[in-house]
Design an enzyme around this catalytic site. Structure first.
Site, PDB file in Angstrom:
ATOM      1  N   THR A 143       0.862  -1.174   0.000  1.00  0.00           N
ATOM      2  CA  THR A 143       0.000   0.000   0.000  1.00  0.00           C
ATOM      3  C   THR A 143       0.902   1.228   0.000  1.00  0.00           C
ATOM      4  O   THR A 143       2.099   1.131   0.286  1.00  0.00           O
ATOM      5  CB  THR A 143      -0.918   0.071   1.233  1.00  0.00           C
ATOM      6  OG1 THR A 143      -0.134   0.445   2.368  1.00  0.00           O
ATOM      7  CG2 THR A 143      -1.618  -1.253   1.482  1.00  0.00           C
ATOM      8  N   GLU A 144       0.325   2.368  -0.298  1.00  0.00           N
ATOM      9  CA  GLU A 144       1.148   3.566  -0.422  1.00  0.00           C
ATOM     10  C   GLU A 144       1.729   4.017   0.915  1.00  0.00           C
ATOM     11  O   GLU A 144       2.599   4.870   0.959  1.00  0.00           O
ATOM     12  CB  GLU A 144       0.355   4.698  -1.061  1.00  0.00           C
ATOM     13  CG  GLU A 144      -0.755   5.232  -0.202  1.00  0.00           C
ATOM     14  CD  GLU A 144      -1.698   6.098  -1.028  1.00  0.00           C
ATOM     15  OE1 GLU A 144      -1.615   7.313  -0.897  1.00  0.00           O
ATOM     16  OE2 GLU A 144      -2.489   5.548  -1.802  1.00  0.00           O
ATOM     17  N   GLY A 145       1.241   3.453   2.012  1.00  0.00           N
ATOM     18  CA  GLY A 145       1.835   3.765   3.312  1.00  0.00           C
ATOM     19  C   GLY A 145       3.183   3.094   3.496  1.00  0.00           C
ATOM     20  O   GLY A 145       3.836   3.291   4.517  1.00  0.00           O
ATOM     21  N   ILE A 153      -4.970   2.412   4.648  1.00  0.00           N
ATOM     22  CA  ILE A 153      -3.884   1.618   4.098  1.00  0.00           C
ATOM     23  C   ILE A 153      -2.754   1.421   5.092  1.00  0.00           C
ATOM     24  O   ILE A 153      -1.776   0.772   4.787  1.00  0.00           O
ATOM     25  CB  ILE A 153      -3.354   2.281   2.820  1.00  0.00           C
ATOM     26  CG1 ILE A 153      -3.055   3.733   3.111  1.00  0.00           C
ATOM     27  CG2 ILE A 153      -4.345   2.140   1.691  1.00  0.00           C
ATOM     28  CD1 ILE A 153      -2.512   4.449   1.924  1.00  0.00           C
ATOM     29  N   ASN A 167      -0.213  12.557  -2.663  1.00  0.00           N
ATOM     30  CA  ASN A 167       0.557  12.052  -1.518  1.00  0.00           C
ATOM     31  C   ASN A 167       2.053  11.988  -1.785  1.00  0.00           C
ATOM     32  O   ASN A 167       2.853  12.235  -0.889  1.00  0.00           O
ATOM     33  CB  ASN A 167       0.024  10.678  -1.097  1.00  0.00           C
ATOM     34  CG  ASN A 167      -1.254  10.804  -0.290  1.00  0.00           C
ATOM     35  OD1 ASN A 167      -1.602  11.896   0.165  1.00  0.00           O
ATOM     36  ND2 ASN A 167      -1.957   9.703  -0.106  1.00  0.00           N
TER      37      ASN A 167
END
Lengths: 286, 335
Positions: A70-72, A87, B105
């Protein structure tokens, strides 16, 4: 340590025990169809919400070697206890093998061009696969925004990492509920780029990624025309039809000559999906 | 003993957060760890006209926006992930009371990185071609916007790119799981952009779930991604991320997240929220009572609990933390 790698509680009823034809919701069909777009072994990034379920379903069902993230910067995780709230939710953090961050996930892995496929959602999508998740403007004042930026009538969530995925992933799969108000000729605001004005418009900006390969909806699958990049109907579901899809699309949707009904979900697919969707998010009536 | 930078929460807010500053929160994404308790303190102290730099909206920005503390904000994401839209932020944006400038982001992380490296700009290969580049809430008359992510030519290939402006917030308040009294810190869970932000900010305050002995940092120096030498103050405030989660420490409080978001949707509800969940406490004990011991026990029973196990032996007890707060060298120097 055993609790850390907690296994999912399998609350999904055994489909085999059910009487009659296999029952599944439209949202489940969408998640399964989207999950089929991800191939075993691919490096895949999943956005928040239903895309997480579709992505982890693919891993559970046919892609044990899918390298999911995930983008985290949460790597190697499998959600426990149902749809993660985000996420980086503890439902994912409970069994990750690496925590990094946004610069790593969206930068080093996505913007670099390494990621094979990204799954993202949309509030509005247009015929060139441009996604709006930023806001809805008053359409009575022309087509949304004019020459001056005004506050939206309805503010949405913004782009998040979806813009970066749409810009950098080799291909993107967009998941969206199929309603005429969401499928518009031109989105109010391009939060995440599809093919912009169509054709080779992406080349003008030199995007690293290739753009959306499919829009998977609750009624069918749309794919871009090879030259114009306009999205055409490629497949519909056992419970939908070409007419229904066209009626729920805000532009004059063209239909590929080869368009047909896709294979309905198998028992194994539905079971795998429900092992991921423990809390039944996809079975809720809207 | 290392340099002691422990400060009480109210004192840290008083000392470092003035009206009108560029204020950044260092969080682990929208529903991940964020020092929301610091935002409550800003509302209590009546701060105004803050320019918020939040990589992602959190319940803190939702509150600050709803309460009128913030009138400009820059974000990569403005929702609450699985909890839906941020109703407080959404309301003031739709009413035109808060100018919300949209980025992505990755863009926000790169802008913090640019600030940290003291770069003049950061080349942008995302946000280009979209309305994020062409629409600016800070320059509404200009379309397409030319000053937000201006087009530049790659000096090597000639290709057209964008340029992100770097960010150097006046103050960053970063949530960390563990900090020692000097400000060496370990984050459990996604770091998100806290590493870059910690280097970009002009002033840096950490809000920690637990204060640990410096021996903990000597055991795991590779995991200390924020070194004390760039930290101005360290605040201990348990459950500072509530109602969001702090991996290893506690889960998200789903019921309160929903209640908070529902109340912030209206002005009247926001007053009620501030009255009930900010003005109702001053001390750590009163704050924890407000959350409720039964809720705390439930949230602490997290599937991520084991992540904290390697560090538990160094966690300082509350009496020791309060003693260190009282002995703080910053306060002594001021006196």
């Amino acid at each position: 340590m055993s609790t850390a790698t907690a296994t999912r509680t399998d609350s999904a009823p055994e489909a085999a025990e059910r009487k009659g034809p296999l029952r599944y919701s439209r949202q489940e069909m969408m998640a399964i169809a989207a999950g089929r777009e991800i191939k075993d072994g691919e490096l895949a990034i999943f956005g928040v919400g239903l895309s997480l379920l579709a992505g982890y379903f693919a891993q559970e069902h046919h892609g044990p070697n899918i390298r999911s993230m995930t983008e985290g910067g949460i790597y190697g995780a499998t959600p426990i206890g149902g749809l993660p709230w985000g996420i980086e939710c503890n439902r994912l953090s409970a069994n990750a093998t690496s925590f990094t961050g946004g610069l790593d996930a969206l930068g080093f892995l996505v913007a670099s061009g390494r990621v094979d496929v990204g799954l993202i959602g949309a509030a509005q999508v247009d015929k060139f696969g441009n996604v709006n998740t930023t806001g809805i403007w008053d359409r009575s004042k022309g087509n949304g925004l004019g020459d001056t930026y005004t506050p939206p009538k309805t503010r949405l969530t913004g782009a998040g990492g979806a813009n970066d995925i749409a810009s950098g992933a080799k291909r993107t799969v967009i998941m969206v509920t199929h309603e005429a108000k969401r499928f518009v000729d031109k989105v109010d605001y391009i939060s995440s780029p599809g093919y912009l004005e169509g054709g080779d418009a992406r080349a003008r900006y030199g995007f690293v990624g290739g753009g959306p390969s499919a829009i998977v909806t609750t009624l069918g699958i749309l794919r871009p025309h090879p030259e114009t990049k306009e999205f055409w109907l490629d497949a519909y579901y056992p419970f939908s039809s070409v007419d229904e899809v066209r009626a729920q699309t805000g532009w004059d949707l063209k239909v590929f000559r080869h368009a047909s009904m896709i294979a309905p979900p198998t028992v194994a697919e539905v079971e795998a999906l429900r092992r991921v969707d423990v809390t039944g998010m996809l079975r809720r009536e809207k | 003993m290392s340099i002691n930078k422990l400060l009480p929460l109210a004192e840290a807010a008083q000392r470092y957060a003035g009206d009108g500053i560029q204020y950044a929160s260092g969080a682990g994404l929208p529903v991940g760890a964020d020092a929301i308790a610091f935002g409550r303190e800003l509302v209590r102290q009546g701060r105004r006209n803050l320019h918020a730099l939040f990589h992602c909206n959190t319940q803190q920005l939702n509150l600050l926006a709803a309460a009128g503390t913030v009138d400009k904000a820059e974000v990569g994401f403005s929702g609450l992930e699985g909890f839906g839209f941020a109703n407080g932020l959404r309301r003031v944006v739709e009413e035109g009371k808060l100018a919300l400038e949209d980025y992505s982001n990755l863009a926000m992380a790169l802008r913090f990185l640019g600030g940290a490296l003291n770069w003049p700009f950061v080349p942008a290969t995302t946000c280009i071609g979209s309305d994020i580049q062409q629409r600016s809430a800070f320059a509404p008359e200009e379309y397409p916007a030319t000053g937000k992510i201006p087009e530049i030519a790659d000096p090597f290939s000639g290709r057209t790119l964008g340029a992100y402006s770097p960010l150097k917030p006046d103050l960053a308040v970063i949530h960390v799981t563990l900090a020692d009294p000097e400000g060496n810190a370990i984050m459990i869970g996604s770091e998100w952009s806290r590493f870059e932000l910690s280097r970009a900010a002009k002033r840096l305050v950490l809000v920690a779930d637990h204060i640990v002995d410096t021996d903990c940092m000597r055991q795991y120096p590779n995991l200390v991604r924020i070194p004390g030498l760039i930290v101005d103050a360290v605040v201990w405030w348990p459950f500072s991320a509530w109602p969001a989660a702090s991996p290893g420490v506690h889960d998200v409080d789903e019921a309160h997240t929903k209640l908070m978001n529902e109340w912030l949707a209206t002005e009247e509800g926001t007053f009620r929220y501030i009255d009930r969940y900010i003005f109702s406490y001053q001390t750590v004990d009163a704050y924890l009572n407000l959350i409720g011991q039964d809720v705390i026990s439930k949230l602490e029973d997290s599937p991520t609990r084991f992540l904290l196990d390697p560090y538990r032996q160094w966690i300082l007890d509350r009496a020791k933390v309060e003693q260190l707060q009282a002995e703080n060298h910053i306060l002594k120097r001021a006196a």
